[in-house]
Structures are given as structure tokens and as C-alpha cells.
Design a protein around this motif. Structure first.
Motif, PDB file in Angstrom:
ATOM      1  N   ARG A  49     -36.286  52.391 -28.474  1.00  0.00           N
ATOM      2  CA  ARG A  49     -37.479  51.926 -29.116  1.00  0.00           C
ATOM      3  C   ARG A  49     -38.607  52.756 -28.894  1.00  0.00           C
ATOM      4  NH1 ARG A  49     -37.754  45.980 -28.814  1.00  0.00           N
ATOM      5  NH2 ARG A  49     -36.737  45.794 -26.517  1.00  0.00           N
ATOM      6  N   GLY A  50     -38.682  53.262 -28.392  1.00  0.00           N
ATOM      7  CA  GLY A  50     -40.334  54.224 -28.233  1.00  0.00           C
ATOM      8  C   GLY A  50     -40.968  53.294 -27.662  1.00  0.00           C
ATOM      9  N   LEU A  51     -41.200  52.126 -26.220  1.00  0.00           N
ATOM     10  CA  LEU A  51     -41.442  51.250 -26.312  1.00  0.00           C
ATOM     11  C   LEU A  51     -42.301  51.926 -25.111  1.00  0.00           C
ATOM     12  CD1 LEU A  51     -39.973  47.596 -27.283  1.00  0.00           C
ATOM     13  CD2 LEU A  51     -41.539  49.013 -28.014  1.00  0.00           C
ATOM     14  N   HIS A  52     -43.991  51.237 -24.275  1.00  0.00           N
ATOM     15  CA  HIS A  52     -43.649  52.331 -22.953  1.00  0.00           C
ATOM     16  C   HIS A  52     -44.152  51.216 -22.229  1.00  0.00           C
ATOM     17  CE1 HIS A  52     -47.533  51.886 -25.927  1.00  0.00           C
ATOM     18  NE2 HIS A  52     -48.410  52.185 -24.675  1.00  0.00           N
ATOM     19  N   ARG A  53     -44.149  49.773 -22.692  1.00  0.00           N
ATOM     20  CA  ARG A  53     -45.028  49.106 -21.505  1.00  0.00           C
ATOM     21  C   ARG A  53     -43.729  47.630 -21.399  1.00  0.00           C
ATOM     22  NH1 ARG A  53     -48.137  44.872 -22.565  1.00  0.00           N
ATOM     23  NH2 ARG A  53     -49.436  44.239 -20.680  1.00  0.00           N
ATOM     24  N   LEU A  54     -43.036  47.273 -20.213  1.00  0.00           N
ATOM     25  CA  LEU A  54     -42.782  46.476 -19.845  1.00  0.00           C
ATOM     26  C   LEU A  54     -43.517  45.359 -19.356  1.00  0.00           C
ATOM     27  CD1 LEU A  54     -39.540  48.045 -17.633  1.00  0.00           C
ATOM     28  CD2 LEU A  54     -40.140  48.408 -20.146  1.00  0.00           C
ATOM     29  N   VAL A  55     -42.535  44.198 -19.753  1.00  0.00           N
ATOM     30  CA  VAL A  55     -43.315  42.858 -19.428  1.00  0.00           C
ATOM     31  C   VAL A  55     -42.950  41.534 -18.955  1.00  0.00           C
ATOM     32  CG1 VAL A  55     -44.566  40.715 -20.166  1.00  0.00           C
ATOM     33  CG2 VAL A  55     -45.308  43.029 -20.896  1.00  0.00           C
ATOM     34  N   THR A  56     -42.526  41.258 -17.326  1.00  0.00           N
ATOM     35  CA  THR A  56     -42.060  40.212 -17.487  1.00  0.00           C
ATOM     36  C   THR A  56     -41.784  39.173 -15.993  1.00  0.00           C
ATOM     37  OG1 THR A  56     -39.576  40.753 -15.805  1.00  0.00           O
ATOM     38  CG2 THR A  56     -41.210  41.957 -15.290  1.00  0.00           C
ATOM     39  N   LEU A  57     -41.321  38.665 -15.702  1.00  0.00           N
ATOM     40  CA  LEU A  57     -41.868  37.650 -15.018  1.00  0.00           C
ATOM     41  C   LEU A  57     -41.255  37.098 -13.917  1.00  0.00           C
ATOM     42  CD1 LEU A  57     -40.936  33.823 -16.372  1.00  0.00           C
ATOM     43  CD2 LEU A  57     -40.335  36.313 -17.371  1.00  0.00           C
ATOM     44  N   GLY A  58     -41.276  36.089 -12.504  1.00  0.00           N
ATOM     45  CA  GLY A  58     -40.785  36.230 -11.174  1.00  0.00           C
ATOM     46  C   GLY A  58     -40.966  35.172 -10.001  1.00  0.00           C
ATOM     47  N   ALA A  59     -40.703  34.629  -9.871  1.00  0.00           N
ATOM     48  CA  ALA A  59     -41.355  34.061  -8.414  1.00  0.00           C
ATOM     49  C   ALA A  59     -42.060  35.723  -7.504  1.00  0.00           C
ATOM     50  CB  ALA A  59     -40.639  33.722  -7.745  1.00  0.00           C
ATOM     51  N   ALA A  60     -42.788  34.777  -6.484  1.00  0.00           N
ATOM     52  CA  ALA A  60     -43.722  35.964  -6.395  1.00  0.00           C
ATOM     53  C   ALA A  60     -43.090  37.063  -5.067  1.00  0.00           C
ATOM     54  CB  ALA A  60     -44.839  34.902  -5.280  1.00  0.00           C
ATOM     55  N   LEU A  83     -46.093  35.944 -11.895  1.00  0.00           N
ATOM     56  CA  LEU A  83     -45.516  35.839 -11.134  1.00  0.00           C
ATOM     57  C   LEU A  83     -45.876  34.517 -10.362  1.00  0.00           C
ATOM     58  CD1 LEU A  83     -45.832  38.872  -8.296  1.00  0.00           C
ATOM     59  CD2 LEU A  83     -43.995  38.311  -9.922  1.00  0.00           C
ATOM     60  N   VAL A  84     -44.593  33.393 -10.164  1.00  0.00           N
ATOM     61  CA  VAL A  84     -44.480  32.083  -9.700  1.00  0.00           C
ATOM     62  C   VAL A  84     -45.030  32.547  -8.759  1.00  0.00           C
ATOM     63  CG1 VAL A  84     -43.689  29.999 -10.343  1.00  0.00           C
ATOM     64  CG2 VAL A  84     -43.999  31.610 -11.950  1.00  0.00           C
ATOM     65  N   PRO A  85     -45.926  30.977  -7.876  1.00  0.00           N
ATOM     66  CA  PRO A  85     -45.430  30.964  -6.565  1.00  0.00           C
ATOM     67  C   PRO A  85     -44.197  30.270  -5.530  1.00  0.00           C
ATOM     68  CG  PRO A  85     -47.727  29.559  -7.587  1.00  0.00           C
ATOM     69  CD  PRO A  85     -46.846  30.278  -8.142  1.00  0.00           C
ATOM     70  N   GLN A  86     -44.416  30.896  -5.081  1.00  0.00           N
ATOM     71  CA  GLN A  86     -42.430  30.670  -4.105  1.00  0.00           C
ATOM     72  C   GLN A  86     -43.503  30.481  -2.705  1.00  0.00           C
ATOM     73  OE1 GLN A  86     -40.360  34.482  -4.433  1.00  0.00           O
ATOM     74  NE2 GLN A  86     -39.497  33.174  -3.131  1.00  0.00           N
ATOM     75  N   PRO A  87     -42.210  29.360  -2.390  1.00  0.00           N
ATOM     76  CA  PRO A  87     -42.595  29.928  -0.334  1.00  0.00           C
ATOM     77  C   PRO A  87     -42.477  30.855   0.158  1.00  0.00           C
ATOM     78  CG  PRO A  87     -40.701  28.360  -1.149  1.00  0.00           C
ATOM     79  CD  PRO A  87     -41.056  29.189  -2.450  1.00  0.00           C
ATOM     80  N   ARG A  88     -43.664  30.363   1.330  1.00  0.00           N
ATOM     81  CA  ARG A  88     -44.108  31.911   2.095  1.00  0.00           C
ATOM     82  C   ARG A  88     -43.082  32.045   2.648  1.00  0.00           C
ATOM     83  NH1 ARG A  88     -48.819  34.677   4.382  1.00  0.00           N
ATOM     84  NH2 ARG A  88     -49.782  34.225   2.604  1.00  0.00           N
ATOM     85  N   THR A  89     -42.058  33.175   3.527  1.00  0.00           N
ATOM     86  CA  THR A  89     -41.310  34.386   4.010  1.00  0.00           C
ATOM     87  C   THR A  89     -41.244  35.292   4.190  1.00  0.00           C
ATOM     88  OG1 THR A  89     -39.861  35.425   2.665  1.00  0.00           O
ATOM     89  CG2 THR A  89     -39.642  32.415   3.518  1.00  0.00           C
TER      90      THR A  89
END
Ligand SMILES: Cc1ncc(COP(=O)(O)O)c(C=O)c1O
Length: 320
Positions: A49-60, A83-89
Motif C-alpha cells: 500500500r506504499g506506507l512507510h510507518r507502522l503504528v502499534t500498541l501493547g504492554a510494556a 505501551l501500557v504498564p505491566q508488572p515488572r519482571t
């Protein structure tokens, strides 16, 4: 044609009642795991589609965001993510650092999931942008796992077991199993909450993906939904919180040369082991689909990782 991002088919290893499908090895020396098959479709589509930028989301500590940042950069895209917070490991910290090391533009979601749509909207307003759904689990990304089912046609497991987060892996395998005429059921072990919503979204994903794969079929979605079993009792306290059963499974798996993580694969593997005990009488194996990259995230660190991590860690990684 999906982009050739990984090495397929992946191996099936294991013995006795438990087979392991090694998607951890989907890209040996690079980043493997279950995002490779999905991104092969998604990046090909963005490019077409001739796009050059990806935008996504998820947990940290999202493996999906790391994989998108890694393959996106490799294939010449700019990558941005909320990025959404998630428990630290330790594993989550390493994954976040590796994501930052790919040069992705990271926007911390300071108000949890509630504020994400607004933050995404401003990123999506940029020109030439392709939106990549959480976990790569749009119908198009899910096709990667529809295809994958063909690779186990010779195994005849009674059950296929995988972790279920955004649902694309389990949904795709259930559809693929129908198309391949496999006799197995597909057990998605829920690792994400809310428990009342994710199973519903996954079933909808089955319907939407079946329509994409075969718009004329009246039965594909129905047959795939019959195969799909969603297991809710390994979730424990919630997404990102390790469980005692998962921790014990991680130790046993390590002895067999399989590395697990506490958020996804430990919970699925614990369930698969239980199913082996129950399936012993059927003489057909259980196939655990291993979805974690065999290259650990710290393989993707470089100097750039050091700069902005301190600022970004604190709000994103509350203690477990
Ligand atoms: C290692 C690992 N296994 C399993 C899953 C779950 O796959 P899906 O999101 O397709 O349900 C994820 C998702 O992020 C993952 O990172």
C-alpha cells in the motif's frame, strides 16, 4: 505473498506424549516466536500500500512490539508504539530495553488502556501510516497461523495447545486445522484479561478471519469455533503475573531445553503437561506450540538502549 521474514516450516521436537512445535526457532539468530508469521503478512500489506510507518500498541514487555520494531526497521519502516504498564519482571525489562534499542518511537500510556485510543489517534494521524493491531492479531495477521496448521498435518495430535493473548495464534490454528482436515482440537490458554472479553474477541477474530480466508464458505467459521477450546484457569492474578504452576513448568521445560516466559508460555506449557497426563489413554500426542523467541531479548540490545530507559521504566513497570 507474505514477506519471507522467517524460516519455515519450523521443527517438531519432543517425545512420548508431548510434541513441541518450535516456532521459537522461526528466525534463528534473529527474532523468532509467533509474531514472525503474522508480520510476514502485515508488513507485506503495508509495503504493497506504499506506507512507510507502522503504528502499534501493547504492554510494556510486549514481544509483538519488539518484533514489529525489529522487523519494521529491518524492512525499512519507521515504527511507533503506545505501551501500557505491566508488572515488572526481568524478562519484561529486557524486552522493553530491546524494543527501545530498535529505535522505535515509544509513547508510554500514562492513563492505562483507557487513554490509549487518544494517544494512538495522534500517532495514526501521521502520513503513510499502517496500523498494526495488538499482537498482530488482525484477520490478515492471523492468516499466518491459518497457514501454519499445514506444517503439522503429519503429526496427528489429539490437541494443540498454545498461549492465547490477542487470540491470533489460536484462532488461526483452529481455522487452519479445519482447512487441513486435522482431527485435533485447539486449546488456547488464556493469559490476558479481562476474562469476560478476550474469549469473545477471539471468537469474533475466528469469524472475521474465516471470512477473509474464504468469503463464500458458510461453514468454515462454525467448524473452527467447534475446534477452539479457550482455557481460562491458568491466568492466575492476571496478565503478566507469573503463577506457581507456570514457574514449576518453566523449570521442567528448561531441563528439556525449552525456555519459557512467565506471561505467556509458562502458563500454556503447564496446561499442556496436564493434558499429556489425561491424553495418555488415547495414544495420540499433545502438541504444545512454542511461541516465544529462542533468541532472548538481550540479544537485541545496543548502546541506544541505555539512554531513555530510566525515564520510561518507572511509569511502565510497577512492581509485580
Ligand atoms: C511469547 C508469546 N506467546 C503467545 C502469545 C499469544 O499469542 P496471540 O496474541 O496470538 O494470542 C504472545 C502474544 O503476544 C507471545 O508474545
Amino acid at each position: 505473498m507474505p514477506l519471507p521474514l522467517g524460516q519455515f516450516p519450523t521443527r517438531v521436537t519432543g517425545a512420548g506424549g508431548l510434541l513441541v512445535k518450535r516456532d521459537d526457532e522461526a528466525n534463528l539468530g534473529g527474532y523468532g516466536g509467533n509474531k514472525v508469521r503474522k508480520l510476514s503478512y502485515l508488513l507485506e500489506d503495508a509495503r504493497a500500500r506504499g506506507l512507510h510507518r507502522l503504528v502499534t500498541l501493547g504492554a510494556a514487555g510486549s514481544h509483538h512490539v519488539l518484533a514489529t520494531a525489529y522487523y519494521g526497521r529491518r524492512e525499512g519502516f519507521e515504527v511507533a508504539a503506545v505501551l501500557v504498564p505491566q508488572p515488572r519482571t526481568d524478562h519484561v525489562v529486557e524486552t522493553l530495553r530491546a524494543t527501545l534499542a530498535q529505535g522505535a518511537l515509544i509513547t508510554p500510556a500514562r492513563f492505562g488502556w483507557a487513554g490509549v485510543p487518544l494517544q494512538l489517534a495522534s500517532l495514526l494521524a501521521g502520513p503513510g501510516t499502517s496500523f498494526i493491531a495488538t499482537g498482530g492479531s488482525s484477520p490478515l495477521g492471523t492468516r499466518g497461523y491459518v497457514d501454519a496448521a499445514a506444517e503439522i498435518a503429519g503429526e496427528d495430535p489429539s490437541e494443540v495447545v498454545c498461549a492465547l493473548g490477542s487470540g491470533g495464534t489460536a484462532a488461526g490454528l483452529a481455522i487452519g486445522a479445519v482447512l487441513q482436515g486435522l482431527a485435533c482440537t485447539v486449546h488456547g490458554v488464556l493469559v490476558a484479561d479481562p476474562k469476560s472479553v478476550v474469549p469473545w474477541l477471539t471468537r469474533r477474530l475466528v469469524e472475521r478471519t474465516a471470512r477473509l480466508v474464504d468469503p463464500h464458505s458458510r461453514t468454515l467459521a462454525r467448524e473452527a469455533l467447534k475446534k477452539l477450546v479457550i482455557v481460562t484457569d491458568e491466568l492466575g492474578r492476571g496478565y503478566g503475573y507469573p503463577t506457581a504452576r507456570g514457574d514449576a513448568a518453566t523449570e521442567r521445560a528448561a531441563a528439556a531445553g525449552i525456555t519459557l516466559d512467565g506471561t505467556y508460555t509458562a502458563k500454556a506449557y503447564a496446561y499442556a503437561e496436564d493434558r499429556v497426563r489425561r491424553a495418555a489413554a488415547t495414544a495420540r500426542p499433545v502438541l504444545y506450540w512454542h511461541t516465544l523467541s529462542s533468541s532472548p531479548p538481550d540479544a537485541f540490545l545496543d548502546d541506544r538502549a541505555a539512554d531513555n530507559v530510566a525515564d520510561i521504566y518507572a511509569p511502565l513497570l510497577p512492581s509485580a
